[in-house]
Design a protein around this motif. Structure first.
Motif, PDB file in Angstrom:
ATOM      1  N   TYR A 250       0.840  -1.198   0.000  1.00  0.00           N
ATOM      2  CA  TYR A 250       0.000   0.000   0.000  1.00  0.00           C
ATOM      3  C   TYR A 250       0.877   1.252   0.000  1.00  0.00           C
ATOM      4  O   TYR A 250       0.614   2.205  -0.750  1.00  0.00           O
ATOM      5  CB  TYR A 250      -0.905  -0.017   1.222  1.00  0.00           C
ATOM      6  CG  TYR A 250      -1.901   1.129   1.285  1.00  0.00           C
ATOM      7  CD1 TYR A 250      -3.178   0.991   0.762  1.00  0.00           C
ATOM      8  CD2 TYR A 250      -1.570   2.347   1.880  1.00  0.00           C
ATOM      9  CE1 TYR A 250      -4.097   2.032   0.824  1.00  0.00           C
ATOM     10  CE2 TYR A 250      -2.473   3.390   1.947  1.00  0.00           C
ATOM     11  CZ  TYR A 250      -3.733   3.226   1.413  1.00  0.00           C
ATOM     12  OH  TYR A 250      -4.627   4.272   1.471  1.00  0.00           O
ATOM     13  N   SER A 251       1.917   1.256   0.830  1.00  0.00           N
ATOM     14  CA  SER A 251       2.812   2.414   0.897  1.00  0.00           C
ATOM     15  C   SER A 251       3.473   2.661  -0.453  1.00  0.00           C
ATOM     16  O   SER A 251       3.597   3.810  -0.891  1.00  0.00           O
ATOM     17  CB  SER A 251       3.887   2.193   1.972  1.00  0.00           C
ATOM     18  OG  SER A 251       3.304   2.081   3.259  1.00  0.00           O
ATOM     19  N   PHE A 252       3.884   1.591  -1.110  1.00  0.00           N
ATOM     20  CA  PHE A 252       4.535   1.739  -2.417  1.00  0.00           C
ATOM     21  C   PHE A 252       3.563   2.297  -3.450  1.00  0.00           C
ATOM     22  O   PHE A 252       3.893   3.228  -4.191  1.00  0.00           O
ATOM     23  CB  PHE A 252       5.082   0.395  -2.886  1.00  0.00           C
ATOM     24  CG  PHE A 252       5.814   0.477  -4.193  1.00  0.00           C
ATOM     25  CD1 PHE A 252       7.155   0.830  -4.221  1.00  0.00           C
ATOM     26  CD2 PHE A 252       5.174   0.223  -5.395  1.00  0.00           C
ATOM     27  CE1 PHE A 252       7.840   0.924  -5.435  1.00  0.00           C
ATOM     28  CE2 PHE A 252       5.849   0.326  -6.600  1.00  0.00           C
ATOM     29  CZ  PHE A 252       7.186   0.671  -6.617  1.00  0.00           C
ATOM     30  N   HIS A 253       2.363   1.740  -3.512  1.00  0.00           N
ATOM     31  CA  HIS A 253       1.383   2.218  -4.488  1.00  0.00           C
ATOM     32  C   HIS A 253       0.932   3.643  -4.165  1.00  0.00           C
ATOM     33  O   HIS A 253       0.653   4.425  -5.086  1.00  0.00           O
ATOM     34  CB  HIS A 253       0.183   1.270  -4.548  1.00  0.00           C
ATOM     35  CG  HIS A 253       0.445   0.032  -5.344  1.00  0.00           C
ATOM     36  ND1 HIS A 253       0.436   0.023  -6.723  1.00  0.00           N
ATOM     37  CD2 HIS A 253       0.764  -1.233  -4.966  1.00  0.00           C
ATOM     38  CE1 HIS A 253       0.711  -1.194  -7.164  1.00  0.00           C
ATOM     39  NE2 HIS A 253       0.915  -1.969  -6.111  1.00  0.00           N
ATOM     40  N   TYR A 254       0.872   3.980  -2.893  1.00  0.00           N
ATOM     41  CA  TYR A 254       0.553   5.356  -2.521  1.00  0.00           C
ATOM     42  C   TYR A 254       1.634   6.294  -3.067  1.00  0.00           C
ATOM     43  O   TYR A 254       1.334   7.367  -3.590  1.00  0.00           O
ATOM     44  CB  TYR A 254       0.469   5.494  -1.000  1.00  0.00           C
ATOM     45  CG  TYR A 254      -0.045   6.842  -0.540  1.00  0.00           C
ATOM     46  CD1 TYR A 254      -1.399   7.036  -0.304  1.00  0.00           C
ATOM     47  CD2 TYR A 254       0.820   7.917  -0.330  1.00  0.00           C
ATOM     48  CE1 TYR A 254      -1.893   8.260   0.125  1.00  0.00           C
ATOM     49  CE2 TYR A 254       0.343   9.151   0.091  1.00  0.00           C
ATOM     50  CZ  TYR A 254      -1.013   9.313   0.313  1.00  0.00           C
ATOM     51  OH  TYR A 254      -1.491  10.539   0.726  1.00  0.00           O
ATOM     52  N   GLY A 255       2.884   5.848  -2.957  1.00  0.00           N
ATOM     53  CA  GLY A 255       3.972   6.650  -3.503  1.00  0.00           C
ATOM     54  C   GLY A 255       3.856   6.827  -5.006  1.00  0.00           C
ATOM     55  O   GLY A 255       4.005   7.931  -5.526  1.00  0.00           O
ATOM     56  N   LEU A 256       3.581   5.744  -5.732  1.00  0.00           N
ATOM     57  CA  LEU A 256       3.420   5.831  -7.185  1.00  0.00           C
ATOM     58  C   LEU A 256       2.284   6.782  -7.565  1.00  0.00           C
ATOM     59  O   LEU A 256       2.409   7.596  -8.479  1.00  0.00           O
ATOM     60  CB  LEU A 256       3.128   4.452  -7.770  1.00  0.00           C
ATOM     61  CG  LEU A 256       4.295   3.503  -8.053  1.00  0.00           C
ATOM     62  CD1 LEU A 256       3.780   2.245  -8.733  1.00  0.00           C
ATOM     63  CD2 LEU A 256       5.370   4.159  -8.906  1.00  0.00           C
ATOM     64  N   GLU A 257       1.179   6.655  -6.847  1.00  0.00           N
ATOM     65  CA  GLU A 257      -0.014   7.430  -7.177  1.00  0.00           C
ATOM     66  C   GLU A 257       0.136   8.904  -6.826  1.00  0.00           C
ATOM     67  O   GLU A 257      -0.513   9.763  -7.423  1.00  0.00           O
ATOM     68  CB  GLU A 257      -1.222   6.841  -6.435  1.00  0.00           C
ATOM     69  CG  GLU A 257      -2.569   7.427  -6.826  1.00  0.00           C
ATOM     70  CD  GLU A 257      -3.055   6.925  -8.174  1.00  0.00           C
ATOM     71  OE1 GLU A 257      -3.890   7.610  -8.782  1.00  0.00           O
ATOM     72  OE2 GLU A 257      -2.600   5.855  -8.607  1.00  0.00           O
ATOM     73  N   HIS A 258       1.017   9.227  -5.858  1.00  0.00           N
ATOM     74  CA  HIS A 258       1.128  10.600  -5.364  1.00  0.00           C
ATOM     75  C   HIS A 258       2.524  11.188  -5.606  1.00  0.00           C
ATOM     76  O   HIS A 258       2.988  12.041  -4.849  1.00  0.00           O
ATOM     77  CB  HIS A 258       0.799  10.643  -3.868  1.00  0.00           C
ATOM     78  CG  HIS A 258      -0.630  10.310  -3.556  1.00  0.00           C
ATOM     79  ND1 HIS A 258      -1.079   9.004  -3.435  1.00  0.00           N
ATOM     80  CD2 HIS A 258      -1.718  11.100  -3.382  1.00  0.00           C
ATOM     81  CE1 HIS A 258      -2.382   9.017  -3.166  1.00  0.00           C
ATOM     82  NE2 HIS A 258      -2.782  10.265  -3.135  1.00  0.00           N
ATOM     83  N   LEU A 259       3.165  10.758  -6.671  1.00  0.00           N
ATOM     84  CA  LEU A 259       4.493  11.298  -6.986  1.00  0.00           C
ATOM     85  C   LEU A 259       4.449  12.791  -7.277  1.00  0.00           C
ATOM     86  O   LEU A 259       5.470  13.471  -7.197  1.00  0.00           O
ATOM     87  CB  LEU A 259       5.093  10.546  -8.184  1.00  0.00           C
ATOM     88  CG  LEU A 259       5.659   9.159  -7.885  1.00  0.00           C
ATOM     89  CD1 LEU A 259       6.068   8.454  -9.173  1.00  0.00           C
ATOM     90  CD2 LEU A 259       6.839   9.247  -6.931  1.00  0.00           C
ATOM     91  N   GLY A 260       3.288  13.311  -7.596  1.00  0.00           N
ATOM     92  CA  GLY A 260       3.166  14.745  -7.838  1.00  0.00           C
ATOM     93  C   GLY A 260       3.274  15.573  -6.575  1.00  0.00           C
ATOM     94  O   GLY A 260       3.481  16.792  -6.647  1.00  0.00           O
ATOM     95  N   ARG A 261       3.118  14.928  -5.398  1.00  0.00           N
ATOM     96  CA  ARG A 261       3.245  15.649  -4.139  1.00  0.00           C
ATOM     97  C   ARG A 261       4.700  15.703  -3.726  1.00  0.00           C
ATOM     98  O   ARG A 261       5.404  14.700  -3.694  1.00  0.00           O
ATOM     99  CB  ARG A 261       2.417  14.969  -3.045  1.00  0.00           C
ATOM    100  CG  ARG A 261       1.339  15.874  -2.491  1.00  0.00           C
ATOM    101  CD  ARG A 261       0.470  15.204  -1.479  1.00  0.00           C
ATOM    102  NE  ARG A 261       1.196  14.759  -0.311  1.00  0.00           N
ATOM    103  CZ  ARG A 261       0.850  13.698   0.402  1.00  0.00           C
ATOM    104  NH1 ARG A 261      -0.181  12.980   0.047  1.00  0.00           N
ATOM    105  NH2 ARG A 261       1.532  13.352   1.449  1.00  0.00           N
ATOM    106  N   GLU A 262       5.174  16.895  -3.407  1.00  0.00           N
ATOM    107  CA  GLU A 262       6.594  17.116  -3.150  1.00  0.00           C
ATOM    108  C   GLU A 262       7.125  16.233  -2.028  1.00  0.00           C
ATOM    109  O   GLU A 262       8.225  15.682  -2.119  1.00  0.00           O
ATOM    110  CB  GLU A 262       6.827  18.586  -2.811  1.00  0.00           C
ATOM    111  CG  GLU A 262       8.284  18.953  -2.614  1.00  0.00           C
ATOM    112  CD  GLU A 262       8.478  20.421  -2.276  1.00  0.00           C
ATOM    113  OE1 GLU A 262       9.578  20.779  -1.821  1.00  0.00           O
ATOM    114  OE2 GLU A 262       7.521  21.202  -2.456  1.00  0.00           O
ATOM    115  N   ALA A 263       6.362  16.093  -0.950  1.00  0.00           N
ATOM    116  CA  ALA A 263       6.827  15.300   0.191  1.00  0.00           C
ATOM    117  C   ALA A 263       7.007  13.843  -0.196  1.00  0.00           C
ATOM    118  O   ALA A 263       7.970  13.187   0.235  1.00  0.00           O
ATOM    119  CB  ALA A 263       5.842  15.429   1.350  1.00  0.00           C
TER     120      ALA A 263
END
Length: 357
Positions: A166-179
């Motif tokens: 889940y953490s990995f897919h959250y990262g992929l999905e939200h790469l547009g967020r700077e943090a």
């Protein structure tokens, strides 16, 4: 000019938990309200209070999941978040970003000038793009079905694997967020072996606010049973799609051949970085090596049907070696979930077992 006096108890800054920046919610020539996350996983708001010629004064406001959602949805004001907090911590910050003069206090003890107004709602016109995106992403219930013979270590491992995926897919999905993008770039750049592989998932977890974390709404096991999670539907769908895909024997065999081919290439070219290794081999990546590693990354995205993320993933400040390492760390975790899926011990789905509750 000096700051207003704040009554309360002075505390040592070394006793303040480390907070990870998540997103700025209000910004006007600089952040006025930002969302952070503590080491324990709790959300904390940093609210700007005051400034002098050389320093700024801020207030830490702990906030629970439901209240953060209420604020983002415009149902609760910032003042109400201040009032609901058991404690507030006021501190000063200079140009070097060093924090000092910590005072633990309460809303009632704050000077009136530091208290948010009655109408301090997060409206569309003052919300940052990050705040608007956080408000739009709404969670829903999702089921991890459990069946057949399971042991206590299985009930520990499966949720852990699912959280990492889940953490990995959250990262992929939200790469547009700077943090998110910055965290992924940082942990990828610091890869030194197995420990860094774990850091990838814990680092991404640190930039998931409580409103987006998988929350256990129900846990039941009576063969069949389930874990009912409240989480982001898109992330659940991505994990389910990847898990179902790897359960296909042909796809799994292709991925295993691909994994061994990459591993052999790493060994032949003296490249470190698989999870069972404990040392980092410093090496100058030649153009030929880089080209081959980029090809591996492209192949993995293609096999996993992730082409929509390729461009943003490539924009991360990480080289091809770091990229393929993190992708294979993800694959190792997905592969561990496969036997549970194939045997029917674990099933994934939004409505699975809903009728058996």
């Amino acid at each position: 000019m000096s700051f207003l006096r704040v009554d309360g108890r002075r505390i040592d800054g070394r006793n303040i938990p480390k907070h990870t920046w998540n997103a700025d919610l209000i910004d006007f020539d600089g952040p006025l309200l930002s969302l952070f996350k503590s080491e324990e996983g709790d959300d904390v708001l940093y609210s700007w209070l005051d400034c002098t010629a050389s320093r700024n004064r801020w207030c830490m406001v702990p906030v629970v999941r439901a209240d953060l959602r209420g604020y983002l949805d415009g149902l609760l004001s910032l003042r109400e978040l201040f009032e609901r907090a058991d404690w507030l911590t006021v501190f000063d910050m200079g140009a070097s970003a060093r924090r000092s003069a910590f005072v633990k206090t309460t809303f009632q003890q704050l000077p009136e000038e530091y208290q948010p107004s009655e109408n301090s709602y997060l409206t569309f016109d003052i919300a940052t793009p990050a705040a608007r995106q956080l408000a739009v992403d709404v969670t829903d219930d999702y089921f991890i079905g459990l069946d057949r013979e399971l042991y206590i270590d299985d009930l520990s491992l499966v949720p852990k694997l699912y959280q990492q995926l889940y953490s990995f897919h959250y990262g992929l999905e939200h790469l547009g967020r700077e943090a998110v993008r910055g965290t992924l770039a940082r942990v990828m750049a610091k890869w030194t072996g197995g420990f860094s592989a774990v850091n990838i998932f814990s680092g991404l977890k640190s930039v998931i606010p409580s409103i987006h974390r998988p929350w256990v709404a129900e846990l039941r096991f009576n063969s069949p049973g389930h874990i009912r999670l409240n989480m982001l539907p898109r992330m659940a769908a991505q994990i389910e799609r990847a898990a179902v895909r790897i359960c296909d024997d042909d796809v799994f065999n292709d991925l295993e051949l691909f994994y061994r081919r990459v591993y052999r290439y790493f060994s032949e070219n003296n490249l470190g970085g698989f999870e069972d290794e404990r040392r980092q081999v410093d090496i100058f990546l030649t153009d030929g090596v880089v080209q081959q590693l980029v090809s591996f990354v492209d192949q993995f995205f293609s096999v996993m049907l992730w082409e929509q993320y390729r461009e943003e993933f490539n924009a991360i400040e990480a080289n091809a070696l770091q990229q393929i390492r993190v992708l294979l760390a993800y694959y190792r975790r997905l592969r561990k979930l496969r036997p549970y899926m194939v045997s029917g011990q674990v099933t994934l789905g939004r409505s699975r077992l809903a009728s058996s509750s």
